[in-house]
Design an enzyme around this catalytic site. Structure first.
Site, PDB file in Angstrom:
ATOM      1  N   SER A 192       0.836  -1.204   0.000  1.00 29.63           N
ATOM      2  CA  SER A 192       0.000   0.000   0.000  1.00 29.63           C
ATOM      3  C   SER A 192       0.865   1.246   0.000  1.00 29.63           C
ATOM      4  O   SER A 192       1.698   1.440   0.900  1.00 29.63           O
ATOM      5  CB  SER A 192      -0.921   0.035   1.217  1.00 29.63           C
ATOM      6  OG  SER A 192      -1.665   1.232   1.232  1.00 29.63           O
ATOM      7  N   SER A 193       0.630   2.115  -0.975  1.00 29.58           N
ATOM      8  CA  SER A 193       1.329   3.393  -0.990  1.00 29.58           C
ATOM      9  C   SER A 193       0.898   4.273   0.169  1.00 29.58           C
ATOM     10  O   SER A 193       1.584   5.246   0.515  1.00 29.58           O
ATOM     11  CB  SER A 193       1.055   4.128  -2.305  1.00 29.58           C
ATOM     12  OG  SER A 193      -0.301   4.530  -2.389  1.00 29.58           O
ATOM     13  N   GLU A 340      -7.253   1.193  -8.155  1.00 29.50           N
ATOM     14  CA  GLU A 340      -8.640   1.338  -7.740  1.00 29.50           C
ATOM     15  C   GLU A 340      -9.601   1.343  -8.923  1.00 29.50           C
ATOM     16  O   GLU A 340     -10.805   1.143  -8.761  1.00 29.50           O
ATOM     17  CB  GLU A 340      -8.815   2.623  -6.932  1.00 29.50           C
ATOM     18  CG  GLU A 340      -8.586   3.894  -7.721  1.00 29.50           C
ATOM     19  CD  GLU A 340      -8.444   5.113  -6.817  1.00 29.50           C
ATOM     20  OE1 GLU A 340      -9.137   6.103  -7.090  1.00 29.50           O
ATOM     21  OE2 GLU A 340      -7.656   5.059  -5.860  1.00 29.50           O
TER      22      GLU A 340
END
Length: 452
Positions: A192-193, A340
């Site tokens: 996850s960034s 996303e």
């Protein structure tokens, strides 16, 4: 209606009898709203957030900050000032909702409900480390399965005391000491960034600022890190980053005051996706007002992706006008920076005229649900031919039939199923209410787009 019936209700996805022709006004960006709230809460003076998104994720963020002592006053403003900020709209005219954020000293004890919001569960532990007192984090059952180790481990290196009983996730308690040393830290943000964004957002308030070095092999969703950096600079922070000639995979934020600003939130371009997809799959036309000419939002990539899949678009005075050609083509695309967008792209690919390969999105297995497994199961149960790869999906279009499309409490699964329902009769979306996470009025907006 009981809570259980809400979550098991089936919504008949509207079928499009012809080409869609509509203008759809999309609410503000969740990503910009929640970053703006955090920065305003850390500021040395009050600020405004205009046209914020009101959704479950943003209200969870606002309520959590209130629990830490921040005042957030919700008003209706008659006008908004131009900001000129990338990441926020350059012009804002007319009436709209505004949140006045008045920062006070952060304090505990407090208990924060993060729901299943990645931005809340990851952005707020560094803020809590700056609070005076213990801050407990808890959330939905799924939130316990989502990775937080990157933030937890990094904060410990930077001087925070955190109790998580070795889980590397929720529930946990941050014992805030009123300040945090900061300094240098290595982190693997492959999953996850948001791990990186979480540290950067609070870093101006750390005594030494922060140097974050990403050590993983991959880094998903880079546009969201660019958004974080841009918004930090707009509130007066000094940030060195790889994008502007800095060391590869290293971000540095110097200690400084955070300035209160007057920010107007752009439309959420990722939430515009299902409406653009509607134009694509029905051979119609959809206009999205206020689409920015320049933005750090990942959703801007839709202009290129959906054009390659058979549409065309133009930025006009009315907004982004997207037109379907009547044909939908498959695509081979790396979605690593815009993961996303994958669920709706998969839905479009399932009704295309040629196969698709979606790559670079292994990290989606750790989102609101395992999106790769969920998309594979749900499309295949409608007669599709989807298979998982190591880092994505392979989709071979087949004639689909009606059936129940399960959402797994994932808002983007609900919108993906709705797109399929435009061209396949008899699709029922289980728990369409989950779209309230980022787009509370989705069912109404969807039916109004179709003139239902």
């Amino acid at each position: 209606m009981t809570e259980s019936s809400v979550h098991t209700a089936r919504w008949p996805a509207p079928y499009a009898s012809g080409a869609v022709d509509a203008t759809v006004t999309v609410p503000g960006s969740k990503s910009v709203t929640n970053r703006g709230l955090v920065l305003a809460a850390l500021a040395a003076e009050p600020g405004w957030l205009r046209r914020p998104l009101r959704s479950r994720d943003t209200l969870l963020m606002a309520d959590a900050l209130r629990a830490l002592g921040v005042r957030i006053e919700e008003t209706v403003s008659s006008s908004s000032s131009a900001t000129g900020d990338p990441g926020v709209a350059s012009e804002a005219e007319g009436a709209g909702e505004a949140w006045r954020v008045i920062p006070y000293g952060l304090h505990g004890p407090a208990t924060l409900d993060v729901g299943n919001a990645g931005t809340v569960m990851r952005f707020l532990p560094p803020v809590a480390a700056l609070a005076d007192g213990p801050v407990r984090f808890d959330g939905d059952p799924r939130s316990y399965e989502r990775p937080l180790h990157g933030v937890i481990d990094a904060l410990r290196v930077l001087g925070a005391r955190i109790e998580d009983e070795g889980r590397g996730g929720l529930p946990l308690t941050v014992h805030g000491g009123g300040a945090l040393d900061g300094g240098s830290v290595e982190i693997d943000a492959s999953s996850s960034s948001q791990f990186i964004s979480a540290l950067l957002l609070s870093a101006p308030r750390f005594n030494q600022g922060v140097e974050v070095r990403h050590t993983g092999a991959t880094l998903p969703s880079l546009p969201h890190i660019r958004m974080t950096v841009d918004m930090l600079r707009r509130v007066g922070a000094q940030v060195d980053e790889p994008e502007t000639g800095g060391e590869p995979n290293v971000w540095r934020v110097s200690p400084s005051a955070v300035l209160g600003r007057d920010l107007t939130v752009e439309p959420d371009l990722s939430n515009a996706q299902p409406f653009l997809a509607a134009a694509l799959v029905t051979g119609g036309r959809v206009t999205i007002p206020d689409w920015p000419e320049a933005t750090t939002q990942p959703g801007d990539a839709l202009r290129t992706i959906f054009t390659e899949m058979g549409g065309s678009c133009a930025l006009t005075q009315q907004g982004l006008v997207f037109t379907g050609s009547g044909r939908v083509h498959g695509i081979d695309v790396d979605l690593g920076e815009v993961g996303e967008l994958t669920p709706v792209i998969a839905a479009v690919a399932a009704v295309a005229d040629s196969p698709s390969t979606l790559r670079g999105v292994a990290h989606l297995r750790l989102h609101e649900t395992d999106r790769l497994a969920a998309l594979t199961k749900e499309i295949n149960e409608l007669g599709g031919d989807v298979s998982e790869t190591a880092d994505g999906l392979r989709i071979r279009p087949r004639p689909l039939h009606g059936g129940v499309f399960h959402t797994y409490d994932d808002h983007r699964m609900a919108t993906a199923g709705s797109v399929i329902g435009l061209t396949v009769e008899g699709i029922e979306i289980e728990n369409v209410a989950t779209t309230a996470k980022t787009l509370p009025d989705f069912p109404r907006m969807w039916t109004e787009m179709l003139g239902v």
